[in-house]
Design an enzyme around this catalytic site. Sequence first.
Site, short mmCIF file in Angstrom:
data_model
loop_
_atom_site.label_atom_id
_atom_site.label_comp_id
_atom_site.label_asym_id
_atom_site.label_seq_id
_atom_site.Cartn_x
_atom_site.Cartn_y
_atom_site.Cartn_z
N CYS A 138 0.82 -1.22 0.00
CA CYS A 138 0.00 0.00 0.00
C CYS A 138 0.85 1.27 0.00
O CYS A 138 0.36 2.35 -0.33
CB CYS A 138 -0.95 0.00 1.19
N HIS B 16 -3.28 7.47 1.84
CA HIS B 16 -3.71 6.14 1.41
C HIS B 16 -5.12 5.91 1.95
O HIS B 16 -5.41 6.23 3.10
CB HIS B 16 -2.74 5.09 1.98
N ASN C 226 -10.10 0.07 -0.41
CA ASN C 226 -8.64 0.13 -0.33
C ASN C 226 -8.07 -0.48 -1.62
O ASN C 226 -8.16 -1.69 -1.84
CB ASN C 226 -8.19 -0.66 0.91
O1 UT7 Z 1 -3.89 -0.88 3.38
C1 UT7 Z 1 -3.06 -1.47 4.32
C2 UT7 Z 1 -3.39 -0.97 5.62
N1 UT7 Z 1 -4.59 -1.62 6.12
C3 UT7 Z 1 -5.30 -0.96 6.98
O2 UT7 Z 1 -5.00 0.17 7.27
C4 UT7 Z 1 -6.45 -1.65 7.66
C5 UT7 Z 1 -6.36 -1.36 9.11
N2 UT7 Z 1 -7.45 -1.93 9.90
C6 UT7 Z 1 -8.73 -1.53 9.79
O3 UT7 Z 1 -9.08 -0.73 8.93
C7 UT7 Z 1 -9.72 -2.06 10.80
O4 UT7 Z 1 -9.04 -2.71 11.83
C8 UT7 Z 1 -10.77 -3.01 10.21
C9 UT7 Z 1 -11.76 -2.24 9.33
C10 UT7 Z 1 -10.09 -4.09 9.40
C11 UT7 Z 1 -11.60 -3.67 11.31
O5 UT7 Z 1 -12.16 -2.72 12.17
P1 UT7 Z 1 -12.04 -2.88 13.76
O6 UT7 Z 1 -12.83 -1.79 14.35
O7 UT7 Z 1 -10.58 -2.96 14.10
O8 UT7 Z 1 -12.79 -4.23 14.01
P2 UT7 Z 1 -12.23 -5.60 14.62
O9 UT7 Z 1 -11.27 -6.23 13.69
O10 UT7 Z 1 -11.81 -5.37 16.02
O11 UT7 Z 1 -13.54 -6.45 14.63
C12 UT7 Z 1 -14.63 -6.12 15.47
C13 UT7 Z 1 -15.69 -7.19 15.33
C14 UT7 Z 1 -15.13 -8.60 15.49
O12 UT7 Z 1 -16.09 -9.36 16.16
P3 UT7 Z 1 -15.93 -9.66 17.74
O13 UT7 Z 1 -14.60 -10.37 17.87
O14 UT7 Z 1 -15.93 -8.31 18.39
O15 UT7 Z 1 -17.11 -10.51 18.03
C15 UT7 Z 1 -15.02 -9.11 14.07
O16 UT7 Z 1 -15.14 -10.50 13.98
O17 UT7 Z 1 -16.25 -7.14 14.01
C16 UT7 Z 1 -16.18 -8.44 13.42
N3 UT7 Z 1 -16.05 -8.28 11.98
C17 UT7 Z 1 -17.08 -8.09 11.14
N4 UT7 Z 1 -18.40 -8.01 11.40
C18 UT7 Z 1 -19.21 -7.80 10.34
C19 UT7 Z 1 -14.91 -8.27 11.24
N5 UT7 Z 1 -15.20 -8.09 9.95
C20 UT7 Z 1 -16.56 -7.97 9.86
C21 UT7 Z 1 -17.45 -7.76 8.82
N6 UT7 Z 1 -18.76 -7.68 9.10
N7 UT7 Z 1 -17.03 -7.61 7.52
#
Ligand code: UT7
Length: 323
Positions: free
Chosen positions: A114, A250, A280
Amino acid sequence: MTTRAVVVGLGHYLPERVVPNSEFEASLDTSDQWIRSRSGIERRHFAAEGETTSDLATQAAKKALRSAGLEANDLDAIVLATSTADLTFPSAATMVQSAIGMTRGFAFDVQAVCAGFVYAMANANALIVSGQAKRVMVIGAETFSRIMDWTDRSTCVLFGDGAGAVILEAQDGVGDKTDRGILSVDLNSDGQYRDILYVDGGVSTHTTGYLRMQGKEVFRHAVEKLAKTATTAMEKIDLSNDEVDWIVPHQANIRIIQGTAKKLGLSMDHVVVTVQDHGNTSAASIPLALSVGVERGQIKTGDVVVTEAIGGGLAWGAVVLRW
Ligand code: UT7
């Protein structure tokens, strides 16, 4: 007198197929509401079957040439940032070279995921400043849809396909921040974080593999490292935040974009945001946002633009330029 790499043309291309968040609801335990609120993404484009990264890059390259009023053979080099090249080799850059009818100069790919476009801009700037090239096309192009695990809701809803291209040209400057062109660069990587964002396959493991990400971990690093690299690049030319017209970050997650702007002391009125429409697109996200930012009338000649990106590696960096 100082040689500066000045943007003289740009263009972008997005595949025809637009996929709204709601399309994932049929096959995954997810919702439009979750995707929007956690990432800011509303839709993304996916390449058609048989449409490759170099196809997208070629469309963006042709638009950039038209906007600059240049022919392909007016270019000395193409530097193309991608992690999803059509083939293991030759480079996607040489495929674009051939497709646009460029029969001279040289072309190569840069792979910094990225952060690829920032790395490619730094390379092109070095070629121009050192006198090895006068005009360089810098492209970011990706088909991340090809490395998605469609059963992994935590990644497959976040990425999209697209391409953007800029043409940099050697022009004389006075050597301070009033010059047009690239004013400063800051590049970083730290391979100890390779396991938080990677593809679990590759040529020497006989597979293509799928993207794997510990989203929360990447998020934690992102805001801090992006603000730091942008600040470092600004400090190199004694630029304060009130002199910045646009941050073009980005486009991975609106919350990362907002958090970084806040750390830099800039309001969102100074940030070009396209993540809602593109998702992304890895190395393509910054040139796409630059091109859309100009089309919208946000970025104008003379504006100070700070680009910053982070991705797999981890690799991150920033480029400051006057448009
Ligand atoms: O380009 C390279 C750089 N990449 C990035 O910058 C990405 C960086 N990370 C992010 O943007 C965020 O961490 C995400 C968008 C990937 C995730 O957001 P988050 O607020 O960190 O959520 P999380 O991973 O902590 O997940 C929260 C909950 C989890 O469930 P539990 O464990 O709380 O029950 C996940 O299983 O959301 C769940 N979850 C989803 N739920 C519905 C994860 N993906 C999904 C989904 N739909 N698509």
